[in-house]
Motif scaffolding. Structure first.
Motif, PDB file in Angstrom:
ATOM      1  N   ALA A 221       0.830  -1.206   0.000  1.00  0.00           N
ATOM      2  CA  ALA A 221       0.000   0.000   0.000  1.00  0.00           C
ATOM      3  C   ALA A 221       0.864   1.256   0.000  1.00  0.00           C
ATOM      4  O   ALA A 221       0.537   2.253  -0.656  1.00  0.00           O
ATOM      5  N   LEU A 222       1.976   1.214   0.735  1.00  0.00           N
ATOM      6  CA  LEU A 222       2.895   2.358   0.770  1.00  0.00           C
ATOM      7  C   LEU A 222       3.464   2.625  -0.622  1.00  0.00           C
ATOM      8  O   LEU A 222       3.531   3.777  -1.071  1.00  0.00           O
ATOM      9  N   ILE A 223       3.838   1.569  -1.322  1.00  0.00           N
ATOM     10  CA  ILE A 223       4.360   1.721  -2.684  1.00  0.00           C
ATOM     11  C   ILE A 223       3.274   2.236  -3.617  1.00  0.00           C
ATOM     12  O   ILE A 223       3.501   3.156  -4.427  1.00  0.00           O
ATOM     13  N   TYR A 224       2.095   1.660  -3.514  1.00  0.00           N
ATOM     14  CA  TYR A 224       0.994   2.028  -4.398  1.00  0.00           C
ATOM     15  C   TYR A 224       0.616   3.500  -4.232  1.00  0.00           C
ATOM     16  O   TYR A 224       0.384   4.220  -5.213  1.00  0.00           O
ATOM     17  N   LEU A 225       0.570   3.950  -2.993  1.00  0.00           N
ATOM     18  CA  LEU A 225       0.206   5.345  -2.743  1.00  0.00           C
ATOM     19  C   LEU A 225       1.299   6.308  -3.191  1.00  0.00           C
ATOM     20  O   LEU A 225       1.016   7.466  -3.507  1.00  0.00           O
ATOM     21  N   GLN A 226       2.552   5.836  -3.229  1.00  0.00           N
ATOM     22  CA  GLN A 226       3.613   6.685  -3.777  1.00  0.00           C
ATOM     23  C   GLN A 226       3.316   7.020  -5.230  1.00  0.00           C
ATOM     24  O   GLN A 226       3.570   8.137  -5.688  1.00  0.00           O
ATOM     25  N   ILE A 227       2.781   6.040  -5.959  1.00  0.00           N
ATOM     26  CA  ILE A 227       2.447   6.285  -7.359  1.00  0.00           C
ATOM     27  C   ILE A 227       1.374   7.373  -7.444  1.00  0.00           C
ATOM     28  O   ILE A 227       1.482   8.314  -8.241  1.00  0.00           O
ATOM     29  N   ALA A 352       7.172   9.893   3.487  1.00  0.00           N
ATOM     30  CA  ALA A 352       8.302   9.168   2.907  1.00  0.00           C
ATOM     31  C   ALA A 352       8.582   9.629   1.481  1.00  0.00           C
ATOM     32  O   ALA A 352       9.741   9.860   1.102  1.00  0.00           O
ATOM     33  N   GLY A 353       7.543   9.798   0.682  1.00  0.00           N
ATOM     34  CA  GLY A 353       7.732  10.164  -0.711  1.00  0.00           C
ATOM     35  C   GLY A 353       8.334  11.541  -0.893  1.00  0.00           C
ATOM     36  O   GLY A 353       9.266  11.724  -1.682  1.00  0.00           O
ATOM     37  N   THR A 364      16.113   8.017  -7.594  1.00  0.00           N
ATOM     38  CA  THR A 364      16.245   7.260  -6.340  1.00  0.00           C
ATOM     39  C   THR A 364      14.886   6.904  -5.757  1.00  0.00           C
ATOM     40  O   THR A 364      14.698   5.809  -5.199  1.00  0.00           O
ATOM     41  N   LEU A 365      13.919   7.817  -5.872  1.00  0.00           N
ATOM     42  CA  LEU A 365      12.571   7.536  -5.372  1.00  0.00           C
ATOM     43  C   LEU A 365      12.020   6.264  -5.988  1.00  0.00           C
ATOM     44  O   LEU A 365      11.576   5.343  -5.279  1.00  0.00           O
ATOM     45  N   TRP A 366      12.057   6.179  -7.317  1.00  0.00           N
ATOM     46  CA  TRP A 366      11.437   5.030  -7.981  1.00  0.00           C
ATOM     47  C   TRP A 366      12.305   3.783  -7.910  1.00  0.00           C
ATOM     48  O   TRP A 366      11.766   2.659  -7.877  1.00  0.00           O
ATOM     49  N   ILE A 367      13.625   3.933  -7.850  1.00  0.00           N
ATOM     50  CA  ILE A 367      14.489   2.772  -7.630  1.00  0.00           C
ATOM     51  C   ILE A 367      14.217   2.170  -6.252  1.00  0.00           C
ATOM     52  O   ILE A 367      14.185   0.936  -6.081  1.00  0.00           O
ATOM     53  N   THR A 368      13.990   3.036  -5.250  1.00  0.00           N
ATOM     54  CA  THR A 368      13.664   2.550  -3.901  1.00  0.00           C
ATOM     55  C   THR A 368      12.348   1.781  -3.906  1.00  0.00           C
ATOM     56  O   THR A 368      12.236   0.701  -3.304  1.00  0.00           O
TER      57      THR A 368
END
Length: 406
Positions: A221-227, A352-353, A364-368
């Motif tokens: 969910a954390l990754i998805y919301l970053q998008i 975080a984002g 770096t954001l998207w590589i992370t």
């Protein structure tokens, strides 16, 4: 033993999907809550963000209450109560004549906002067999994606007139959805009127397998919301129009909707659940790695289609697995406990984002994020062993052995 696949989904599932899509069609007002507070009441941006954060925090106990009420008083009653509560809160925000009143109704909205989710997810689990749950939950996700596209168009038209009408429209769709649920869905069973001894013993927070699912689900969910949050900012830093994020998210929704038939292909439906999760996270890894190196809208579009295919494989499987872990009397509470992953991620994701983007940059954001997806893909076999060891029931051991069909 694998059960037959490809059967028609029950009428209850289609009604739930249709009602949820109607509700989602109007659920665009929250994006404009901070704007309304600042323009109508002259509040500072910091105050508006604080009120929005209070709303987000309130959705966590809301989801937990939805799970408990679902198992205690019944699925349909909880859904109707939550939707009517949302309508009241939305009208309250639109009619508020002071900042304090608007803030109060915003918090109220948060407290009833997630009541719908656990009982609707539990009702789907009740209506279909284990082999059709992935397909049913995936269709729900696709319906929400499709309705989200229409919601943006409505927001664009009503928002130019008066922002308060966005909340009135949202309240209207909530009431329509509540009416459809009350009239069309099966009545709650008499046993749901009381908290039985079996239900009272349900303790999702002490279920190790569910807690493992919650941990991995929170990271997802954390990754998805970053998008959702960081994509517009990333486009701006790459010299593109931030508004093009709307086009990319529309492409994602179209991919999820158009990709539904893929879930019935033998190659996909025959995947064991662990392999399905691994494949989904691998596609997310590729898509987000594409964001890290993309500098043209076409490249961003291709990466969006790739990660959206991963999302297609993941969403339905996650909820189907949680439903399989839950005891019959506790499906609502298990769904609620797992669903808190989105509330936790909703608080952490913006912090975080923005920190990553500000101090490390777009690449770096998207590589992370891609690395986190790769890690989730790698640990799926271990999660499978934990889930399989939790119980000897067939519905749960399917994770590591027999496939859960779509």
């Amino acid at each position: 033993m694998r059960l037959p696949t490809g059967q028609r989904l029950p009428r209850t599932v289609w009604l739930l999907i249709a009602a949820r899509a109607i509700n989602r069609l109007g659920a665009f007002s929250l994006s404009f809550l901070t704007v309304l507070i600042t323009t109508r009441f002259g509040a500072s941006v910091a105050t508006a963000r604080l009120i929005s954060a209070a709303f987000g925090l309130a959705t966590i106990p809301s989801r937990l209450a939805g799970g408990r009420l679902s198992d205690r008083i019944g699925r349909r009653r909880t859904i109707v109560f939550g939707l009517v509560g949302c309508a009241v809160a939305q009208v309250g925000i639109a009619a508020a004549d002071s900042l304090a009143v608007a803030a109060g109704f915003a918090v109220l909205l948060g407290l009833v906002f997630e009541l719908y989710e656990p009982p609707s997810q539990a009702m789907i689990a009740d209506a279909v067999g284990t082999t059709d749950r992935v397909r049913a939950y995936s269709l729900m996700n696709a319906a929400l994606a499709a309705a989200g596209m229409g919601a943006g168009l409505l927001a664009a038209s009503l928002g130019r007139w008066d922002l308060r009408w966005l909340f009135v429209a949202d309240a209207t769709t909530c009431l329509i959805c509540a009416l459809a649920v009350r009239v069309a869905l099966p009545a709650d069973l008499p046993a749901a009127h009381r908290l039985s001894e079996e239900t009272a013993e349900v303790a999702p927070w002490r279920d190790r397998a569910l807690m493992v699912m919650l941990a991995s689900g929170t990271l997802f969910a954390l990754i998805y919301l970053q998008i959702m949050i960081m994509l517009p900012l990333s486009l701006g830093q790459r010299g593109l129009q931030p508004a093009d994020a709307g086009l990319l998210l529309t492409a994602s929704a179209l991919t999820i909707v158009a990709g539904q038939p893929l879930l019935r292909w033998k190659l996909v439906s025959a995947l064991p659940t662990a392999a399905g999760f691994t494949s989904g996270y691998a596609l997310l890894t590729l898509g987000l790695a594409g964001y890290a190196v993309a500098h043209t809208l076409g490249f961003f579009l291709a990466a969006t289609v790739v990660w959206s295919l991963g999302d297609l494989l993941l969403m339905g499987r996650a909820y189907a697995l949680v439903a399989a872990l839950a005891p019959p009397a506790g499906t609502g509470r298990y769904m609620a406990a797992y669903g808190t992953s989105w509330g936790i991620a909703g608080i952490a994701a913006p912090l975080a984002g923005t920190q990553l983007l500000q101090h490390a940059g777009v690449t770096t954001l998207w590589i992370t994020m891609a690395t986190a997806c790769l890690a989730l893909s790698a640990i799926q076999p271990a999660i499978g062993r934990i889930v399989s060891a939790r119980t000897s029931q067939p519905a749960s051991t399917e994770y590591g052995a027999a496939p859960v069909s779509a």
